[in-house]
Design an enzyme around this catalytic site. Structure first.
Site, mmCIF file in Angstrom:
data_model
loop_
_atom_site.group_PDB
_atom_site.id
_atom_site.type_symbol
_atom_site.label_atom_id
_atom_site.label_comp_id
_atom_site.label_asym_id
_atom_site.label_seq_id
_atom_site.Cartn_x
_atom_site.Cartn_y
_atom_site.Cartn_z
ATOM 1 N N LYS A 6 -10.538 21.394 -3.485
ATOM 2 C CA LYS A 6 -9.785 20.988 -2.292
ATOM 3 C C LYS A 6 -10.532 21.490 -1.055
ATOM 4 O O LYS A 6 -10.501 22.666 -0.725
ATOM 5 C CB LYS A 6 -8.373 21.593 -2.315
ATOM 6 N N GLU A 31 -13.215 35.075 -0.205
ATOM 7 C CA GLU A 31 -14.129 35.420 0.887
ATOM 8 C C GLU A 31 -13.409 35.061 2.181
ATOM 9 O O GLU A 31 -13.102 33.885 2.414
ATOM 10 C CB GLU A 31 -15.455 34.665 0.761
ATOM 11 N N CYS A 77 -18.343 33.193 9.503
ATOM 12 C CA CYS A 77 -17.608 34.393 9.104
ATOM 13 C C CYS A 77 -18.432 35.642 9.385
ATOM 14 O O CYS A 77 -17.901 36.719 9.603
ATOM 15 C CB CYS A 77 -17.263 34.315 7.628
ATOM 16 N N GLU A 128 -10.343 38.460 14.756
ATOM 17 C CA GLU A 128 -11.434 37.491 14.669
ATOM 18 C C GLU A 128 -11.163 36.322 15.623
ATOM 19 O O GLU A 128 -10.124 35.670 15.525
ATOM 20 C CB GLU A 128 -11.527 36.970 13.231
HETATM 21 P P1 NAD Z 1 -8.148 28.314 6.371
HETATM 22 O O1 NAD Z 1 -7.708 29.530 5.644
HETATM 23 O O2 NAD Z 1 -7.249 27.751 7.388
HETATM 24 O O3 NAD Z 1 -8.424 27.118 5.338
HETATM 25 C C1 NAD Z 1 -9.324 27.273 4.241
HETATM 26 C C2 NAD Z 1 -8.920 26.280 3.147
HETATM 27 O O4 NAD Z 1 -7.659 26.663 2.605
HETATM 28 C C3 NAD Z 1 -8.765 24.834 3.629
HETATM 29 O O5 NAD Z 1 -9.251 23.960 2.633
HETATM 30 C C4 NAD Z 1 -7.246 24.711 3.773
HETATM 31 O O6 NAD Z 1 -6.785 23.382 3.691
HETATM 32 C C5 NAD Z 1 -6.790 25.532 2.585
HETATM 33 N N1 NAD Z 1 -5.403 26.022 2.664
HETATM 34 C C6 NAD Z 1 -4.649 26.225 3.778
HETATM 35 N N2 NAD Z 1 -3.421 26.689 3.423
HETATM 36 C C7 NAD Z 1 -3.407 26.769 2.071
HETATM 37 C C8 NAD Z 1 -2.440 27.197 1.122
HETATM 38 N N3 NAD Z 1 -1.236 27.628 1.492
HETATM 39 N N4 NAD Z 1 -2.761 27.177 -0.188
HETATM 40 C C9 NAD Z 1 -3.991 26.763 -0.579
HETATM 41 N N5 NAD Z 1 -4.953 26.348 0.270
HETATM 42 C C10 NAD Z 1 -4.676 26.355 1.586
HETATM 43 O O7 NAD Z 1 -9.600 28.643 6.984
HETATM 44 P P2 NAD Z 1 -10.540 27.723 7.889
HETATM 45 O O8 NAD Z 1 -9.941 27.635 9.253
HETATM 46 O O9 NAD Z 1 -10.859 26.459 7.161
HETATM 47 O O10 NAD Z 1 -11.895 28.601 7.930
HETATM 48 C C11 NAD Z 1 -12.124 29.622 8.854
HETATM 49 C C12 NAD Z 1 -11.921 30.985 8.226
HETATM 50 O O11 NAD Z 1 -12.728 31.092 7.063
HETATM 51 C C13 NAD Z 1 -12.334 32.125 9.123
HETATM 52 O O12 NAD Z 1 -11.399 33.165 9.052
HETATM 53 C C14 NAD Z 1 -13.670 32.570 8.532
HETATM 54 O O13 NAD Z 1 -14.014 33.911 8.800
HETATM 55 C C15 NAD Z 1 -13.431 32.329 7.079
HETATM 56 N N6 NAD Z 1 -14.700 32.217 6.354
HETATM 57 C C16 NAD Z 1 -15.080 33.229 5.521
HETATM 58 C C17 NAD Z 1 -16.304 33.170 4.859
HETATM 59 C C18 NAD Z 1 -16.775 34.273 3.944
HETATM 60 O O14 NAD Z 1 -17.685 34.038 3.157
HETATM 61 N N7 NAD Z 1 -16.206 35.465 4.003
HETATM 62 C C19 NAD Z 1 -17.123 32.055 5.038
HETATM 63 C C20 NAD Z 1 -16.689 31.051 5.886
HETATM 64 C C21 NAD Z 1 -15.469 31.131 6.530
#
Ligand code: NAD
Length: 485
Positions: A178, A252, A286, A382
Protein backbone atom coordinates in the site's frame (compact mmCIF):
# COMPACT_ATOMS: atom_id res chain seq x y z
CA UNK A 1 7.13 1.35 -20.01
CA UNK A 2 4.11 0.37 -22.10
CA UNK A 3 2.11 3.52 -21.45
CA UNK A 4 3.04 6.82 -19.87
CA UNK A 5 1.70 7.57 -17.40
CA UNK A 6 0.38 4.08 -16.68
CA UNK A 7 -3.33 3.48 -16.19
CA UNK A 8 -4.15 3.75 -12.48
CA UNK A 9 -5.09 0.30 -11.17
CA UNK A 10 -4.78 -2.08 -8.25
CA UNK A 11 -2.87 -5.29 -8.94
CA UNK A 12 -4.59 -8.27 -7.34
CA UNK A 13 -3.80 -11.91 -8.16
CA UNK A 14 -2.22 -10.81 -11.44
CA UNK A 15 -5.25 -8.76 -12.56
CA UNK A 16 -5.14 -4.99 -13.07
CA UNK A 17 -8.28 -3.68 -11.39
CA UNK A 18 -9.30 -0.19 -12.53
CA UNK A 19 -12.60 -0.07 -10.61
CA UNK A 20 -12.34 1.60 -7.20
CA UNK A 21 -14.60 0.28 -4.46
CA UNK A 22 -14.49 3.77 -2.93
CA UNK A 23 -14.42 5.72 -6.21
CA UNK A 24 -11.51 7.32 -8.03
CA UNK A 25 -9.12 10.15 -7.31
CA UNK A 26 -6.66 12.32 -9.21
CA UNK A 27 -2.91 12.24 -8.86
CA UNK A 28 -1.67 15.85 -8.99
CA UNK A 29 1.59 17.42 -10.11
CA UNK A 30 2.60 19.75 -7.24
CA UNK A 31 4.41 22.07 -9.68
CA UNK A 32 1.14 22.50 -11.64
CA UNK A 33 -1.77 21.14 -9.57
CA UNK A 34 -4.17 22.26 -12.31
CA UNK A 35 -2.58 19.65 -14.62
CA UNK A 36 -3.42 16.22 -13.13
CA UNK A 37 -1.03 13.39 -13.89
CA UNK A 38 -3.85 10.84 -14.12
CA UNK A 39 -6.56 9.16 -12.11
CA UNK A 40 -6.55 6.02 -10.03
CA UNK A 41 -9.05 3.80 -8.21
CA UNK A 42 -9.52 4.11 -4.45
CA UNK A 43 -9.79 0.82 -2.64
CA UNK A 44 -11.34 -0.03 0.72
CA UNK A 45 -11.02 -2.74 3.37
CA UNK A 46 -12.51 -5.29 0.94
CA UNK A 47 -9.84 -4.46 -1.66
CA UNK A 48 -7.13 -4.99 0.97
CA UNK A 49 -8.71 -8.29 1.98
CA UNK A 50 -8.81 -9.52 -1.64
CA UNK A 51 -5.15 -8.63 -2.03
CA UNK A 52 -4.19 -10.48 1.15
CA UNK A 53 -6.15 -13.51 -0.08
CA UNK A 54 -4.19 -13.44 -3.36
CA UNK A 55 -0.90 -13.25 -1.46
CA UNK A 56 -1.89 -16.22 0.74
CA UNK A 57 -2.77 -18.25 -2.36
CA UNK A 58 0.51 -17.47 -4.16
CA UNK A 59 2.67 -18.20 -1.13
CA UNK A 60 3.36 -21.97 -1.44
CA UNK A 61 4.53 -21.91 -5.04
CA UNK A 62 6.66 -18.76 -4.65
CA UNK A 63 8.43 -19.98 -1.54
CA UNK A 64 9.15 -23.38 -3.07
CA UNK A 65 10.66 -21.88 -6.22
CA UNK A 66 14.44 -22.49 -6.15
CA UNK A 67 16.29 -19.43 -4.92
CA UNK A 68 18.12 -19.16 -8.28
CA UNK A 69 14.83 -18.79 -10.15
CA UNK A 70 13.68 -16.07 -7.74
CA UNK A 71 17.03 -14.30 -8.09
CA UNK A 72 16.78 -14.34 -11.89
CA UNK A 73 13.48 -12.44 -11.68
CA UNK A 74 15.07 -9.89 -9.37
CA UNK A 75 18.02 -9.49 -11.74
CA UNK A 76 15.62 -8.90 -14.63
CA UNK A 77 13.82 -6.28 -12.49
CA UNK A 78 17.17 -4.52 -11.99
CA UNK A 79 17.71 -4.44 -15.77
CA UNK A 80 14.23 -3.01 -16.29
CA UNK A 81 14.82 -0.31 -13.67
CA UNK A 82 17.89 0.74 -15.65
CA UNK A 83 16.06 0.58 -18.99
CA UNK A 84 13.04 2.54 -17.75
CA UNK A 85 14.94 4.99 -15.55
CA UNK A 86 14.00 8.06 -17.64
CA UNK A 87 10.25 7.33 -17.56
CA UNK A 88 10.28 6.36 -13.88
CA UNK A 89 12.24 9.49 -12.95
CA UNK A 90 9.87 11.72 -14.89
CA UNK A 91 6.83 10.14 -13.23
CA UNK A 92 8.49 10.52 -9.82
CA UNK A 93 9.07 14.23 -10.50
CA UNK A 94 5.55 14.72 -11.82
CA UNK A 95 3.88 13.17 -8.76
CA UNK A 96 6.28 14.08 -5.95
CA UNK A 97 7.83 17.32 -7.22
CA UNK A 98 11.54 16.62 -6.62
CA UNK A 99 14.07 17.47 -9.33
CA UNK A 100 14.71 15.10 -12.21
CA UNK A 101 18.28 14.57 -10.97
CA UNK A 102 16.94 13.51 -7.57
CA UNK A 103 14.38 11.21 -9.18
CA UNK A 104 17.06 9.67 -11.41
CA UNK A 105 19.14 8.95 -8.34
CA UNK A 106 16.24 6.94 -6.92
CA UNK A 107 15.82 4.92 -10.13
CA UNK A 108 19.53 4.09 -10.23
CA UNK A 109 19.57 2.97 -6.62
CA UNK A 110 16.38 0.95 -7.16
CA UNK A 111 18.15 -1.05 -9.88
CA UNK A 112 21.17 -1.44 -7.63
CA UNK A 113 19.04 -2.67 -4.73
CA UNK A 114 17.37 -5.39 -6.81
CA UNK A 115 20.78 -6.49 -8.12
CA UNK A 116 22.23 -6.58 -4.62
CA UNK A 117 19.31 -8.42 -3.01
CA UNK A 118 19.36 -10.98 -5.87
CA UNK A 119 23.00 -11.66 -5.04
CA UNK A 120 22.24 -11.94 -1.31
CA UNK A 121 19.49 -14.45 -2.11
CA UNK A 122 22.14 -16.71 -3.66
CA UNK A 123 24.39 -16.71 -0.60
CA UNK A 124 23.94 -19.37 2.03
CA UNK A 125 22.58 -18.05 5.28
CA UNK A 126 22.51 -21.45 6.97
CA UNK A 127 24.75 -22.26 9.93
CA UNK A 128 26.04 -25.52 11.37
CA UNK A 129 26.77 -25.77 15.13
CA UNK A 130 28.86 -28.27 17.11
CA UNK A 131 26.90 -30.67 19.26
CA UNK A 132 27.47 -32.68 22.44
CA UNK A 133 25.55 -35.64 21.06
CA UNK A 134 27.84 -37.76 18.84
CA UNK A 135 26.65 -37.84 15.24
CA UNK A 136 23.98 -35.19 15.75
CA UNK A 137 24.09 -32.02 13.62
CA UNK A 138 22.54 -28.71 14.61
CA UNK A 139 21.65 -26.58 11.64
CA UNK A 140 19.72 -23.35 11.26
CA UNK A 141 17.63 -22.67 8.19
CA UNK A 142 15.80 -19.51 7.18
CA UNK A 143 12.22 -19.77 5.99
CA UNK A 144 10.20 -16.90 4.53
CA UNK A 145 8.15 -14.86 7.00
CA UNK A 146 5.03 -15.47 4.89
CA UNK A 147 2.67 -12.75 3.70
CA UNK A 148 4.24 -9.32 4.16
CA UNK A 149 2.40 -5.97 4.24
CA UNK A 150 4.47 -3.11 2.81
CA UNK A 151 3.35 0.46 3.59
CA UNK A 152 5.36 3.32 2.13
CA UNK A 153 5.48 7.15 2.18
CA UNK A 154 5.56 9.58 -0.74
CA UNK A 155 8.92 11.23 -0.12
CA UNK A 156 11.09 8.52 -1.72
CA UNK A 157 8.32 6.93 -3.75
CA UNK A 158 10.65 4.87 -5.94
CA UNK A 159 13.40 3.81 -3.60
CA UNK A 160 11.75 3.16 -0.24
CA UNK A 161 9.30 0.61 -1.72
CA UNK A 162 12.24 -1.11 -3.39
CA UNK A 163 14.21 -1.25 -0.12
CA UNK A 164 11.35 -3.39 1.17
CA UNK A 165 10.08 -5.24 -1.92
CA UNK A 166 13.47 -6.54 -3.11
CA UNK A 167 14.49 -8.39 0.09
CA UNK A 168 10.89 -9.47 0.84
CA UNK A 169 10.54 -11.12 -2.58
CA UNK A 170 14.10 -12.48 -2.60
CA UNK A 171 13.43 -14.27 0.68
CA UNK A 172 10.35 -16.01 -0.74
CA UNK A 173 7.56 -13.89 0.75
CA UNK A 174 4.43 -12.75 -1.02
CA UNK A 175 3.48 -9.10 -0.65
CA UNK A 176 0.59 -6.69 -0.35
CA UNK A 177 1.88 -3.16 -0.97
CA UNK A 178 0.00 0.00 0.00
CA UNK A 179 1.86 3.09 -1.25
CA UNK A 180 1.13 6.69 -0.25
CA UNK A 181 -1.84 8.33 -1.96
CA UNK A 182 0.29 11.17 -3.35
CA UNK A 183 2.32 8.90 -5.63
CA UNK A 184 -0.08 6.19 -6.91
CA UNK A 185 0.87 6.06 -10.60
CA UNK A 186 4.57 5.67 -9.93
CA UNK A 187 3.64 2.71 -7.71
CA UNK A 188 1.66 1.21 -10.60
CA UNK A 189 4.70 1.67 -12.87
CA UNK A 190 6.91 -0.18 -10.36
CA UNK A 191 4.41 -3.02 -9.96
CA UNK A 192 4.10 -3.27 -13.75
CA UNK A 193 7.88 -3.48 -14.06
CA UNK A 194 7.99 -6.35 -11.57
CA UNK A 195 5.25 -8.22 -13.43
CA UNK A 196 7.21 -7.68 -16.67
CA UNK A 197 10.29 -9.05 -14.93
CA UNK A 198 8.44 -12.33 -14.43
CA UNK A 199 6.81 -12.25 -10.98
CA UNK A 200 4.03 -14.87 -10.94
CA UNK A 201 0.43 -13.81 -10.28
CA UNK A 202 -0.36 -12.96 -6.66
CA UNK A 203 3.27 -12.70 -5.50
CA UNK A 204 3.05 -8.90 -5.50
CA UNK A 205 -0.32 -7.23 -4.95
CA UNK A 206 -0.74 -3.46 -5.06
CA UNK A 207 -3.66 -1.63 -3.45
CA UNK A 208 -4.23 2.11 -3.90
CA UNK A 209 -6.18 4.21 -1.44
CA UNK A 210 -6.27 5.95 1.91
CA UNK A 211 -4.54 5.12 5.17
CA UNK A 212 -7.65 3.35 6.45
CA UNK A 213 -7.16 0.70 3.77
CA UNK A 214 -3.63 0.19 5.08
CA UNK A 215 -5.20 -0.06 8.54
CA UNK A 216 -7.43 -2.91 7.35
CA UNK A 217 -4.42 -4.70 5.90
CA UNK A 218 -2.30 -4.49 9.07
CA UNK A 219 -5.20 -5.80 11.17
CA UNK A 220 -5.60 -8.86 8.93
CA UNK A 221 -4.48 -12.00 10.80
CA UNK A 222 -3.26 -13.54 7.54
CA UNK A 223 -0.52 -10.89 7.24
CA UNK A 224 2.54 -12.29 9.03
CA UNK A 225 4.56 -9.09 9.12
CA UNK A 226 4.31 -5.40 8.25
CA UNK A 227 7.17 -3.17 7.18
CA UNK A 228 6.25 0.51 7.45
CA UNK A 229 7.99 3.80 6.67
CA UNK A 230 6.18 7.01 7.51
CA UNK A 231 5.24 9.28 10.38
CA UNK A 232 5.58 8.51 14.08
CA UNK A 233 1.87 8.48 15.06
CA UNK A 234 0.85 6.20 12.19
CA UNK A 235 3.81 3.90 12.79
CA UNK A 236 3.04 3.59 16.49
CA UNK A 237 -0.60 2.74 15.74
CA UNK A 238 0.48 0.05 13.29
CA UNK A 239 2.98 -1.34 15.80
CA UNK A 240 0.24 -1.66 18.44
CA UNK A 241 -2.15 -3.44 16.08
CA UNK A 242 0.42 -5.85 14.65
CA UNK A 243 2.14 -6.75 17.89
CA UNK A 244 -1.23 -7.27 19.63
CA UNK A 245 -1.86 -10.16 17.25
CA UNK A 246 1.75 -11.35 17.60
CA UNK A 247 2.78 -10.32 14.09
CA UNK A 248 6.19 -8.93 13.21
CA UNK A 249 6.60 -5.19 12.55
CA UNK A 250 9.41 -3.05 11.16
CA UNK A 251 9.15 0.75 11.52
CA UNK A 252 11.17 3.57 9.98
CA UNK A 253 9.75 6.87 11.23
CA UNK A 254 10.52 10.57 11.56
CA UNK A 255 13.70 12.38 12.50
CA UNK A 256 15.13 15.63 13.84
CA UNK A 257 18.67 15.27 12.68
CA UNK A 258 21.47 17.45 14.08
CA UNK A 259 24.61 18.57 12.27
CA UNK A 260 27.42 19.75 14.57
CA UNK A 261 30.07 22.04 13.13
CA UNK A 262 33.31 22.65 15.05
CA UNK A 263 35.79 25.46 14.42
CA UNK A 264 38.45 23.08 13.05
CA UNK A 265 36.12 21.93 10.26
CA UNK A 266 36.60 22.56 6.56
CA UNK A 267 34.02 25.35 6.42
CA UNK A 268 33.20 25.00 2.71
CA UNK A 269 32.46 21.33 3.24
CA UNK A 270 30.38 22.07 6.34
CA UNK A 271 28.31 24.77 4.61
CA UNK A 272 27.63 22.56 1.59
CA UNK A 273 26.76 19.62 3.88
CA UNK A 274 24.50 21.59 6.20
CA UNK A 275 22.62 23.39 3.41
CA UNK A 276 22.39 20.34 1.13
CA UNK A 277 21.29 18.17 4.05
CA UNK A 278 18.59 20.65 5.05
CA UNK A 279 17.22 21.72 1.67
CA UNK A 280 17.81 18.74 -0.67
CA UNK A 281 14.58 17.11 -1.89
CA UNK A 282 12.88 20.28 -0.59
CA UNK A 283 13.70 19.22 2.98
CA UNK A 284 11.37 16.24 2.66
CA UNK A 285 13.87 13.59 3.76
CA UNK A 286 13.59 11.70 7.02
CA UNK A 287 17.35 12.24 7.34
CA UNK A 288 17.23 15.98 6.54
CA UNK A 289 19.31 18.32 8.70
CA UNK A 290 16.84 20.10 10.98
CA UNK A 291 19.27 21.68 13.45
CA UNK A 292 22.78 22.95 12.81
CA UNK A 293 24.77 23.21 16.03
CA UNK A 294 27.60 25.70 15.61
CA UNK A 295 30.25 25.33 18.30
CA UNK A 296 32.00 28.44 19.64
CA UNK A 297 33.75 30.83 17.26
CA UNK A 298 32.55 29.20 14.06
CA UNK A 299 28.95 30.32 14.64
CA UNK A 300 28.87 33.73 12.94
CA UNK A 301 30.83 32.80 9.85
CA UNK A 302 28.91 29.56 9.41
CA UNK A 303 25.58 31.35 9.67
CA UNK A 304 26.67 33.99 7.18
CA UNK A 305 27.92 31.45 4.64
CA UNK A 306 24.89 29.20 5.03
CA UNK A 307 22.61 32.20 4.49
CA UNK A 308 24.49 33.10 1.29
CA UNK A 309 24.13 29.52 0.03
CA UNK A 310 20.39 29.33 0.86
CA UNK A 311 19.76 32.66 -0.83
CA UNK A 312 21.00 31.51 -4.24
CA UNK A 313 19.20 28.14 -4.35
CA UNK A 314 17.04 27.95 -7.45
CA UNK A 315 13.47 26.90 -6.66
CA UNK A 316 11.16 25.78 -9.48
CA UNK A 317 9.50 22.98 -11.42
CA UNK A 318 11.62 19.85 -10.91
CA UNK A 319 11.51 19.16 -14.66
CA UNK A 320 13.28 22.39 -15.58
CA UNK A 321 17.05 22.64 -16.08
CA UNK A 322 18.68 24.57 -13.29
CA UNK A 323 16.05 23.78 -10.66
CA UNK A 324 17.69 22.75 -7.40
CA UNK A 325 14.64 22.71 -5.13
CA UNK A 326 11.20 21.55 -6.31
CA UNK A 327 7.81 22.28 -4.74
CA UNK A 328 6.54 20.51 -1.65
CA UNK A 329 4.49 17.41 -2.37
CA UNK A 330 1.08 19.07 -1.89
CA UNK A 331 -0.69 22.23 -0.82
CA UNK A 332 -1.48 20.52 2.50
CA UNK A 333 2.22 19.87 3.13
CA UNK A 334 2.93 23.54 2.37
CA UNK A 335 0.32 24.66 4.92
CA UNK A 336 1.95 22.49 7.60
CA UNK A 337 5.39 23.99 6.93
CA UNK A 338 4.01 27.55 6.87
CA UNK A 339 2.24 26.99 10.21
CA UNK A 340 5.42 25.66 11.82
CA UNK A 341 7.34 28.71 10.58
CA UNK A 342 4.69 31.05 12.02
CA UNK A 343 5.10 29.35 15.40
CA UNK A 344 8.90 29.68 15.17
CA UNK A 345 8.64 33.42 14.46
CA UNK A 346 6.14 33.90 17.29
CA UNK A 347 8.53 32.08 19.64
CA UNK A 348 11.37 34.46 18.73
CA UNK A 349 13.31 32.63 16.00
CA UNK A 350 15.10 35.01 13.66
CA UNK A 351 14.72 34.37 9.93
CA UNK A 352 18.25 35.03 8.64
CA UNK A 353 17.36 34.44 5.03
CA UNK A 354 14.22 33.61 3.04
CA UNK A 355 14.98 32.51 -0.53
CA UNK A 356 13.13 34.61 -3.10
CA UNK A 357 13.28 32.45 -6.23
CA UNK A 358 10.15 30.32 -5.65
CA UNK A 359 7.55 30.70 -8.40
CA UNK A 360 3.90 31.28 -7.58
CA UNK A 361 1.98 28.12 -6.87
CA UNK A 362 0.19 26.50 -3.95
CA UNK A 363 2.95 23.95 -3.25
CA UNK A 364 6.09 26.08 -3.37
CA UNK A 365 7.79 27.09 -0.15
CA UNK A 366 10.81 29.39 0.04
CA UNK A 367 13.86 27.77 1.67
CA UNK A 368 14.32 29.50 5.02
CA UNK A 369 17.22 29.61 7.45
CA UNK A 370 16.62 30.51 11.09
CA UNK A 371 18.88 31.44 13.92
CA UNK A 372 17.40 30.31 17.19
CA UNK A 373 17.58 28.56 20.51
CA UNK A 374 17.17 24.85 21.20
CA UNK A 375 13.89 25.27 23.09
CA UNK A 376 11.99 26.42 19.96
CA UNK A 377 9.24 24.08 18.80
CA UNK A 378 10.92 24.02 15.37
CA UNK A 379 14.03 22.58 17.07
CA UNK A 380 12.00 19.71 18.56
CA UNK A 381 9.20 18.76 16.14
CA UNK A 382 9.89 17.45 12.66
CA UNK A 383 9.01 20.11 10.05
CA UNK A 384 8.94 18.35 6.68
CA UNK A 385 10.17 21.15 4.43
CA UNK A 386 13.12 23.37 3.41
CA UNK A 387 13.60 24.94 6.83
CA UNK A 388 16.57 24.66 9.15
CA UNK A 389 17.75 26.39 12.32
CA UNK A 390 21.28 27.24 13.45
CA UNK A 391 21.81 27.14 17.21
CA UNK A 392 24.94 28.00 19.17
CA UNK A 393 26.84 25.76 21.59
CA UNK A 394 29.75 26.98 23.70
CA UNK A 395 31.55 23.68 24.15
CA UNK A 396 31.89 20.16 22.76
CA UNK A 397 29.96 18.76 25.74
CA UNK A 398 27.10 21.18 25.17
CA UNK A 399 27.04 20.40 21.44
CA UNK A 400 26.75 16.65 22.05
CA UNK A 401 24.06 17.18 24.70
CA UNK A 402 22.04 19.41 22.34
CA UNK A 403 22.38 16.91 19.51
CA UNK A 404 20.99 14.13 21.70
CA UNK A 405 18.24 16.27 23.24
CA UNK A 406 15.50 14.96 20.95
CA UNK A 407 12.99 12.12 20.92
CA UNK A 408 14.43 11.10 17.53
CA UNK A 409 17.60 9.25 16.57
CA UNK A 410 17.78 8.67 12.85
CA UNK A 411 20.89 10.48 11.61
CA UNK A 412 23.51 12.86 13.00
CA UNK A 413 26.50 14.47 11.38
CA UNK A 414 29.63 16.15 12.64
CA UNK A 415 32.12 18.35 10.81
CA UNK A 416 35.58 18.28 12.41
CA UNK A 417 39.08 16.97 11.78
CA UNK A 418 39.67 15.91 15.38
CA UNK A 419 39.94 12.12 15.55
CA UNK A 420 39.08 11.96 19.26
CA UNK A 421 35.91 13.92 18.65
CA UNK A 422 35.00 11.72 15.71
CA UNK A 423 35.39 8.62 17.83
CA UNK A 424 33.29 10.22 20.55
CA UNK A 425 30.59 11.05 17.98
CA UNK A 426 30.44 7.48 16.70
CA UNK A 427 29.92 6.19 20.24
CA UNK A 428 27.91 8.96 21.90
CA UNK A 429 25.60 10.49 19.30
CA UNK A 430 22.28 8.72 19.68
CA UNK A 431 21.45 7.99 16.06
CA UNK A 432 21.37 4.96 13.78
CA UNK A 433 23.43 6.78 11.13
CA UNK A 434 26.52 8.80 12.05
CA UNK A 435 28.02 10.90 9.27
CA UNK A 436 31.46 12.48 9.61
CA UNK A 437 32.28 15.46 7.37
CA UNK A 438 29.20 14.53 5.33
CA UNK A 439 25.54 15.57 5.40
CA UNK A 440 22.96 13.82 7.58
CA UNK A 441 21.32 12.65 4.35
CA UNK A 442 22.35 9.85 1.98
CA UNK A 443 23.08 6.19 2.48
CA UNK A 444 24.41 3.21 0.54
CA UNK A 445 22.04 0.37 -0.31
CA UNK A 446 24.44 -2.37 0.88
CA UNK A 447 24.87 -0.98 4.43
CA UNK A 448 22.28 -1.32 7.22
CA UNK A 449 19.88 1.63 7.56
CA UNK A 450 17.70 2.60 10.50
CA UNK A 451 17.30 4.79 13.53
CA UNK A 452 17.14 4.77 17.31
CA UNK A 453 14.66 6.17 19.86
CA UNK A 454 11.36 7.23 18.25
CA UNK A 455 12.84 7.10 14.74
CA UNK A 456 12.57 3.33 14.41
CA UNK A 457 11.09 0.17 15.82
CA UNK A 458 13.14 -2.65 17.24
CA UNK A 459 13.15 -5.01 14.27
CA UNK A 460 16.16 -5.71 12.05
CA UNK A 461 17.70 -2.87 10.05
CA UNK A 462 16.61 -2.27 6.47
CA UNK A 463 18.98 -2.60 3.48
CA UNK A 464 22.25 -4.49 3.30
CA UNK A 465 22.35 -8.14 4.26
CA UNK A 466 20.51 -7.36 7.51
CA UNK A 467 17.34 -6.76 5.46
CA UNK A 468 16.92 -10.53 5.25
CA UNK A 469 16.56 -10.80 9.03
CA UNK A 470 13.16 -9.14 9.05
CA UNK A 471 11.81 -11.10 6.11
CA UNK A 472 12.78 -14.60 7.33
CA UNK A 473 12.27 -16.80 10.35
CA UNK A 474 15.19 -18.80 11.70
CA UNK A 475 14.56 -22.46 12.48
CA UNK A 476 17.02 -24.63 14.39
CA UNK A 477 17.08 -28.26 13.37
CA UNK A 478 18.65 -31.04 15.49
CA UNK A 479 19.37 -33.89 13.09
CA UNK A 480 20.35 -37.20 14.70
CA UNK A 481 20.99 -40.32 12.67
CA UNK A 482 18.53 -43.10 13.59
CA UNK A 483 19.61 -46.63 14.51
CA UNK A 484 21.10 -48.41 11.52
CA UNK A 485 19.11 -51.42 10.40
P1 NAD B 1 2.36 8.92 6.81
O1 NAD B 1 2.61 8.24 8.10
O2 NAD B 1 1.29 9.93 6.75
O3 NAD B 1 1.98 7.84 5.68
C1 NAD B 1 2.83 6.74 5.38
C2 NAD B 1 1.98 5.62 4.78
O4 NAD B 1 1.10 5.11 5.78
C3 NAD B 1 1.10 6.06 3.61
O5 NAD B 1 1.06 5.03 2.64
C4 NAD B 1 -0.27 6.22 4.28
O6 NAD B 1 -1.35 6.10 3.39
C5 NAD B 1 -0.23 5.06 5.26
N1 NAD B 1 -1.16 5.18 6.40
C6 NAD B 1 -1.71 6.31 6.92
N2 NAD B 1 -2.52 5.99 7.96
C7 NAD B 1 -2.48 4.64 8.09
C8 NAD B 1 -3.09 3.72 8.99
N3 NAD B 1 -3.89 4.12 9.97
N4 NAD B 1 -2.82 2.41 8.85
C9 NAD B 1 -1.98 1.98 7.87
N5 NAD B 1 -1.37 2.81 6.99
C10 NAD B 1 -1.61 4.12 7.09
O7 NAD B 1 3.77 9.52 6.32
P2 NAD B 1 4.09 10.38 5.01
O8 NAD B 1 3.53 11.75 5.20
O9 NAD B 1 3.72 9.61 3.79
O10 NAD B 1 5.71 10.43 5.06
C11 NAD B 1 6.43 11.38 5.78
C12 NAD B 1 6.96 10.80 7.07
O11 NAD B 1 7.71 9.63 6.79
C13 NAD B 1 7.90 11.73 7.80
O12 NAD B 1 7.64 11.70 9.18
C14 NAD B 1 9.28 11.13 7.51
O13 NAD B 1 10.26 11.43 8.47
C15 NAD B 1 8.95 9.67 7.48
N6 NAD B 1 9.98 8.93 6.76
C16 NAD B 1 10.84 8.12 7.45
C17 NAD B 1 11.85 7.44 6.79
C18 NAD B 1 12.83 6.55 7.53
O14 NAD B 1 13.49 5.74 6.88
N7 NAD B 1 12.96 6.66 8.84
C19 NAD B 1 11.98 7.57 5.41
C20 NAD B 1 11.08 8.39 4.75
C21 NAD B 1 10.08 9.06 5.42
Amino acid sequence: MNAFPPVGAHLIAGDWVTEGAAGTSLSLNPAHPDEPVGDYPIGDAGTASDAVGAAVEARPSWRSLPFGARARILEQAARLFDERADDLALLCTLEEGKTLAESHGEATLAAETFRYQAAIAKMSSERIFPNNVPGETIRTVRVPLGVVGVITPWNFPLLIPVWKLAPALAAGNTVVWKPASDTPLLSVAIARLLVDAGLPDGVLNLVLGPGSMGGAMVADERVDGVTFTGSVPVGQRIRDVVTARNGRVQLELGGHNPCIVFDDADLDLAVAGAVGGAMGATGQKCTATRRVIAVGNVHDELLEQMAAAVEVLQVGDGREDGTEIGPLVSAGARTEVAEAVDVALAEGAEAIVVNSTAPDGPCYYAPTLFSGTPDLTICRDEVFGPVSTVVRADSEDEAFALANDTEFGLSASIFTNDLWRIDRAVHELEAGLIKVNAPTTGSEIHAPFGGEKNSSGHAAREQGDTALDFFTRTRTAYIRPGTRR
